[in-house]
Scaffold this motif. Structure first.
Motif: not given
Length: 282
Positions: A156-160, A183-186
């Motif tokens: 999530t945005q919070f996690e990144v 979401v942000w994917e590696v």
């Protein structure tokens, strides 16, 4: 929750995971058990524990153990361990393993994957220094749910935003829409550097093979002293003689094992006692 029910849960979690629940953690136990109880169609925790005591409730007991494990993690957590990795460990191995060009790294209790992916990004940043090298990163955890999230590599945005430098977010993540949010994917090049496996730190380590670097951070603090000592001694047996072990900021080997010695001026970094501190890393 009745005292005998709490003691049953405490013994169960300790036996299955090594996690030692203090006597004042009843609120935590209740908050994590209630969702499981409701999923099982039970509103009363006492009735839920009665269900757990049944011989045929092994699967449910495993779910309880997973629910009680802590899956807190974020990218480049505490910064210092990744500085040690980039400035101490890897420069040493680039020289010491110049002929083999092969390294194995173990992230024990890797949770939802931020730590192993952070290490993979550090390696990518080294560029030509490790061209032609085969570097394996293994992430293990007792929680199937955490491992599924790690394998999905979506955050999530919070996690990144927690610890991840902006230039690395732009370089190593792809923004995607998922449901009502983003979401942000590696990126695949980073994901492919890490493999994941379910593993309990109470089990035998020999099946995992030998490692050059072990990150075992922020998990020993949840174990009692005998369990800590046992885990550390077994790590020493799967670590190469000139390898490195990284513990969390609140963790130490002092009073637990003589298998490791701290590296002077390198907080949290240890090497096997049988080996002198590598000159290149001092």
């Amino acid at each position: 929750m009745r005292e005998d029910d709490y003691l049953f849960i405490s013994r169960l979690v300790k036996e299955k995971s090594g996690l030692a629940l203090a006597g004042d953690k009843q609120y935590l136990v209740e908050s994590r058990l209630l969702p499981l109880a409701r999923e099982a169609g039970i509103d009363d925790l006492g009735a839920f524990v009665t269900q757990l005591r049944r011989p045929d409730a092994a699967s449910l007991r495993n779910s309880v153990v997973e629910a009680m494990t802590t899956n807190e993690s974020f990218f480049f957590r505490d910064k210092v361990p990744f500085e040690h990795f980039t400035n101490v460990m890897m420069p040493y191995f680039i020289n010491a393993r110049a002929s083999k060009r092969h390294l194995r790294i173990w992230c024990a209790a890797s949770s939802t994957g931020q730590e192993p992916y952070s290490l993979a990004m550090c390696l990518q940043e080294m560029g030509s220094k490790i061209a032609g090298w085969r570097i394996e990163i293994l992430g293990t955890d007792i929680s199937s749910q955490a491992l599924e999230r790690a394998k999905a590599a979506r955050y999530t945005q919070f996690e990144v935003q927690r610890g991840l430098p902006l230039h690395m977010l732009a370089k190593y993540f792809i923004q995607k829409s998922e449901g009502a949010g983003e979401v942000w994917e590696v990126v695949p090049s980073i994901r492919s550097m890490v493999t994941y496996q379910k593993f309990n730190l109470l089990d035998r380590f020999s099946a995992l093979g030998v490692f050059d670097i072990v990150f075992c951070r922020n998990v020993l603090i949840y174990f009692d002293p005998p369990t800590k000592a046992d885990v550390l001694d077994r790590i020493s047996r799967v670590l190469s003689p000139d390898g490195f072990m990284m513990l969390g900021a609140a963790e130490t080997v002092v009073g637990l094992t003589e298998a490791f010695q701290p590296m002077a001026g390198r907080r949290g970094l240890y090497c096997p006692t049988i080996n002198k501190v590598p000159i290149a890393a001092s």
